[in-house]
Design a protein around this motif. Structure first.
Motif, short mmCIF file in Angstrom:
data_model
loop_
_atom_site.label_atom_id
_atom_site.label_comp_id
_atom_site.label_asym_id
_atom_site.label_seq_id
_atom_site.Cartn_x
_atom_site.Cartn_y
_atom_site.Cartn_z
N ALA A 57 105.44 67.70 61.12
CA ALA A 57 105.04 68.43 59.91
C ALA A 57 104.08 67.63 59.03
O ALA A 57 103.77 68.07 57.91
N TRP A 58 103.61 66.48 59.50
CA TRP A 58 102.79 65.58 58.68
C TRP A 58 101.58 66.28 58.07
O TRP A 58 101.40 66.29 56.85
N LEU A 59 100.75 66.88 58.89
CA LEU A 59 99.53 67.50 58.38
C LEU A 59 99.83 68.71 57.51
O LEU A 59 99.17 68.92 56.49
N GLU A 60 100.82 69.48 57.89
CA GLU A 60 101.17 70.66 57.10
C GLU A 60 101.60 70.26 55.70
O GLU A 60 101.23 70.90 54.70
N GLY B 202 101.48 59.07 52.03
CA GLY B 202 102.70 59.52 52.65
C GLY B 202 103.66 58.38 52.93
O GLY B 202 103.38 57.22 52.66
N ARG B 203 104.80 58.74 53.47
CA ARG B 203 105.86 57.79 53.80
C ARG B 203 105.57 57.17 55.17
O ARG B 203 105.19 57.85 56.11
N ASP C 70 106.67 62.28 50.08
CA ASP C 70 107.72 61.59 50.82
C ASP C 70 107.99 62.21 52.18
O ASP C 70 108.35 61.50 53.13
N ASP C 71 107.83 63.52 52.30
CA ASP C 71 108.14 64.17 53.58
C ASP C 71 106.96 64.22 54.54
O ASP C 71 107.06 64.80 55.62
N ALA C 72 105.84 63.62 54.18
CA ALA C 72 104.71 63.47 55.10
C ALA C 72 104.83 62.10 55.75
O ALA C 72 104.17 61.14 55.36
#
Length: 336
Positions: free
Chosen positions: A116-119, A133-134, A207-209
């Motif tokens: 889900a990184w790019l999203e 990002g993380r 944080d969630d990337a």
């Protein structure tokens, strides 16, 4: 490496149409890490963002020779070459300038973003801010963590904005001129973020990337060469003197560098004051030993392995301090 590249697991979608600008581009500088690049491609092929919404731009050094990794089916990848590149700074500039995507994400060839990184980066993107990002050590390679290994851990907003997991509006990159190529290696990502902030852009930590960073095992010679190459860091404080507040005691890159300098100073007094010299080693030993006694490695075998690697680690740390001092002298700033 324990991991095997797996086939893409994603819904079918149209390949990238060069006549239509993607929504986000991923720029990857790479040099002689083709196996790692294949793992990165596998991670990008499994992104939850549809493949027609992003493109990947890989920039190699012109001196690199094959065999070279090719893109997996269904992943839009353009391979470019940076002329006479001596580090990732120029390669990143070549990459972002080649895309028309309004958002540009940067990662490195030793990283593996989550699906889900790019999203998540795209959802957080705005014209007036840049993102970080993380980043955590790859869970498949944590067993390789040793004194001489290298990885990256960013689990909260970092004042250094490492380019292994950041995203910028392309318009902002255009306005800033991209990365300053005066930074040969190290510090160019922080400098870009500081110039972006000075230009009025905000920043957000997503944080969630998350991206997993490889744990790179190195021998003493390779680690020393890498430490010596980190010569651009003092330039950051020549350009941004107010940022010195983020240095340890406003002078040292980190606590380890301070401990190395103390130990080296004590070594000069070894003949006249051996007790003082021995005491000056304690902060370094505490810094390195305490930081590497991880759960599961605190038994006799772990202590023996740690003791065996400590002299090489001390040498590498001394090389890094020396390279920093030499660069600081050339830029006329006091940074160690």
């Amino acid at each position: 490496m324990s991991r095997q590249a797996s086939p893409p697991k994603r819904a079918a979608s149209a390949c990238f149409d060069p006549a239509v600008a993607p929504e986000i581009a991923v720029v990857i500088p790479t040099a002689n890490r083709e196996a790692r690049l294949a793992f990165l491609f596998d991670a990008l092929a499994q992104q939850t963002l549809a493949s027609d919404r992003f493109e990947v731009i890989v920039v190699r050094d012109e001196r690199q020779r094959g065999p070279l990794t090719v893109a997996p089916t269904g992943l839009s990848v353009r391979f470019l070459v940076a002329p006479s590149a001596t580090g990732p700074t120029k390669q990143r500039n070549v990459g972002w300038r080649a895309t028309r995507a309004p958002v540009v994400a940067f990662t490195d060839d030793d990283c593996r973003p989550e699906p889900a990184w790019l999203e998540r980066l795209l959802a957080a993107a705005r014209e007036d801010r840049f993102l970080q990002g993380r980043t955590e050590p790859d869970p498949d390679e944590r067993h390789l963590l040793r004194l001489l290994s290298r990885t990256r851990c960013v689990i909260g907003p970092s004042p250094w904005y490492p380019a292994c997991n950041v995203a910028y509006p392309r318009a902002l990159l255009e306005r800033l001129g991209g990365f300053d190529e005066g930074f040969r290696f190290d510090g160019e990502d922080t400098d870009l973020a500081l110039r972006a902030a000075a230009a009025g852009a905000g920043s957000r930590y997503v944080d969630d990337a998350r991206a997993w960073h490889a744990v790179l095992s190195r021998g003493p010679l390779a680690a020393s060469r890498e430490a010596a190459a980190k010569s651009s860091f003092p330039l950051l404080f020549a350009k941004h003197p107010a940022y010195r507040e983020h240095l340890y005691l406003r002078m040292f890159r980190n606590r380890t560098h301070a401990a190395v300098c103390l130990a080296l100073g004590g070594a000069l007094a070894w003949r006249r004051r051996p007790a003082l010299a021995a005491a000056s080693l304690l902060p370094y030993l505490v810094e390195r030993v305490a930081g590497n006694l991880m759960p599961g490695r605190r038994g006799p075998r772990g202590l023996v392995r740690l003791a065996a690697h400590l002299p090489a680690r001390a040498l590498v740390d001394a090389v890094e301090v020396g390279a920093t001092a030499a660069s600081a002298a050339s830029h006329r700033v006091v940074v160690l």
